[in-house]
Write a protein that holds these residues in place. Structure first.
Motif, PDB file in Angstrom:
ATOM      1  N   ARG A 259       0.740  -1.328  -0.090  1.00 38.69           N
ATOM      2  CA  ARG A 259       0.029  -0.052  -0.076  1.00 38.69           C
ATOM      3  C   ARG A 259       0.847   1.141  -0.024  1.00 38.69           C
ATOM      4  O   ARG A 259       0.519   2.279  -0.822  1.00 38.69           O
ATOM      5  CB  ARG A 259      -1.025  -0.143   1.336  1.00 38.69           C
ATOM      6  CG  ARG A 259      -2.343  -1.034   0.802  1.00 38.69           C
ATOM      7  CD  ARG A 259      -3.195  -0.549   1.752  1.00 38.69           C
ATOM      8  NE  ARG A 259      -2.920  -0.727   3.150  1.00 38.69           N
ATOM      9  CZ  ARG A 259      -3.490  -1.848   3.887  1.00 38.69           C
ATOM     10  NH1 ARG A 259      -3.843  -2.833   3.355  1.00 38.69           N
ATOM     11  NH2 ARG A 259      -3.164  -1.897   5.303  1.00 38.69           N
ATOM     12  N   ARG A 260       2.073   1.261   0.520  1.00 41.15           N
ATOM     13  CA  ARG A 260       2.930   2.224   0.895  1.00 41.15           C
ATOM     14  C   ARG A 260       3.482   2.669  -0.749  1.00 41.15           C
ATOM     15  O   ARG A 260       3.450   3.468  -1.049  1.00 41.15           O
ATOM     16  CB  ARG A 260       4.164   1.953   1.792  1.00 41.15           C
ATOM     17  CG  ARG A 260       3.796   2.483   3.223  1.00 41.15           C
ATOM     18  CD  ARG A 260       5.154   2.806   3.879  1.00 41.15           C
ATOM     19  NE  ARG A 260       6.186   1.801   3.925  1.00 41.15           N
ATOM     20  CZ  ARG A 260       6.312   1.114   4.487  1.00 41.15           C
ATOM     21  NH1 ARG A 260       5.862   0.819   5.928  1.00 41.15           N
ATOM     22  NH2 ARG A 260       7.387  -0.234   4.438  1.00 41.15           N
TER      23      ARG A 260
ATOM     24  N   ASP B  36       0.713   4.019  -2.796  1.00 40.21           N
ATOM     25  CA  ASP B  36       0.085   5.186  -2.568  1.00 40.21           C
ATOM     26  C   ASP B  36       1.080   6.420  -2.758  1.00 40.21           C
ATOM     27  O   ASP B  36       0.930   7.417  -3.004  1.00 40.21           O
ATOM     28  CB  ASP B  36      -0.278   5.435  -1.139  1.00 40.21           C
ATOM     29  CG  ASP B  36      -1.420   4.498  -0.436  1.00 40.21           C
ATOM     30  OD1 ASP B  36      -2.107   4.261  -1.585  1.00 40.21           O
ATOM     31  OD2 ASP B  36      -1.552   4.368   0.565  1.00 40.21           O
ATOM     32  N   SER B  37       2.532   5.923  -2.658  1.00 40.89           N
ATOM     33  CA  SER B  37       3.459   6.810  -3.138  1.00 40.89           C
ATOM     34  C   SER B  37       3.799   6.935  -4.623  1.00 40.89           C
ATOM     35  O   SER B  37       4.717   7.608  -4.989  1.00 40.89           O
ATOM     36  CB  SER B  37       4.913   6.430  -2.320  1.00 40.89           C
ATOM     37  OG  SER B  37       5.175   5.177  -2.945  1.00 40.89           O
TER      38      SER B  37
END
Length: 228
Positions: free
Chosen positions: A151-152, A155-156
């Motif tokens: 997810r990191r 999302d980035s």
């Protein structure tokens, strides 16, 4: 329940026909063989990472084990190659809706229609696994750390490289395994997408007849309480 320990005729028929179909008409993205020529209930699977994804060039080996009442119960799939992924447990077991029995479990976040049913087969399972590699389900992850990391990264927009770096290292390691096995891993769309010489229509007819026959058998075997 008395037949639980011995293979049913329908299971042997289904697996024999599916294996023959996949030898005659391979599917892009994976290959299959029997772990033991005398045992249709254990298959060795090689899944190739799709081009233009983090898994491009990857060679992921797995075992598929089929229950004695297949196709009315789903098989299991366990990765032998290390796969860091939100839907793969540390021990390699895969967690995917299509391999879950079709019970109504609101806690899982899965609809019964997303789960196993007897019209699924090895082809649909492995194509679902390939899709899952690139699009993990993070709703109820098997590997929480991998899910958070994925997810990191997502999302980035790829700026957080931790997830990507782990996958790329595993893909690189899997290439050595492919060389040892004398397997050429497809890395382009052209190589990945196999063009079939022809589709044997009799195979589709055989499978349709098989399911028609066996649904009648199943009605006799199952209690009314097992519906759904």
């Amino acid at each position: 329940m008395g037949q639980a320990s011995s293979p049913t005729t329908s299971a042997l028929r289904a697996l024999s026909m599916e294996f023959k179909s996949l030898q005659e008409e391979p599917v892009e993205g994976f290959s299959v063989k029997l772990a033991d020529e005398d045992n249709l209930f254990q298959w060795e699977v090689a899944i190739f990472g799709p081009p233009h994804t983090l898994y491009e060039g990857g060679y992921f080996k797995a075992n598929m084990k089929f229950p004695v009442d297949y196709p009315y119960s789903p098989p299991t799939l366990k990765f032998l190659t290390k796969v860091w992924h939100p839907n793969v447990y540390e021990n390699g077991d895969l967690c995917i809706s299509i391999l879950h029995p079709p019970i109504d479990d609101p806690q899982s976040g899965e609809l019964p229609c997303e789960r196993w049913n007897p019209t699924q087969n090895v082809r649909t399972i492995l194509l679902s696994v390939i899709s899952l590699l690139n699009e993990p389900n993070t709703f109820s992850p098997a590997n929480v750390d991998a899910s958070v990391m994925y997810r990191r990264w997502k999302d980035s927009s790829g700026k957080d490289k931790e997830y990507e770096n782990i996958i790329r290292k595993q893909v690189a390691a899997s290439r050595y395994e492919a060389e040892k096995d004398n397997v050429v891993v497809p890395t382009t769309i052209e190589e990945y997408c196999i063009k079939y010489k022809s589709k044997p229509p009799e195979m589709e007819a055989d499978l349709a007849d098989f399911y028609d026959d066996d649904y009648e058998d199943m009605d006799d075997d199952l209690d009314e309480s097992d519906e759904g």
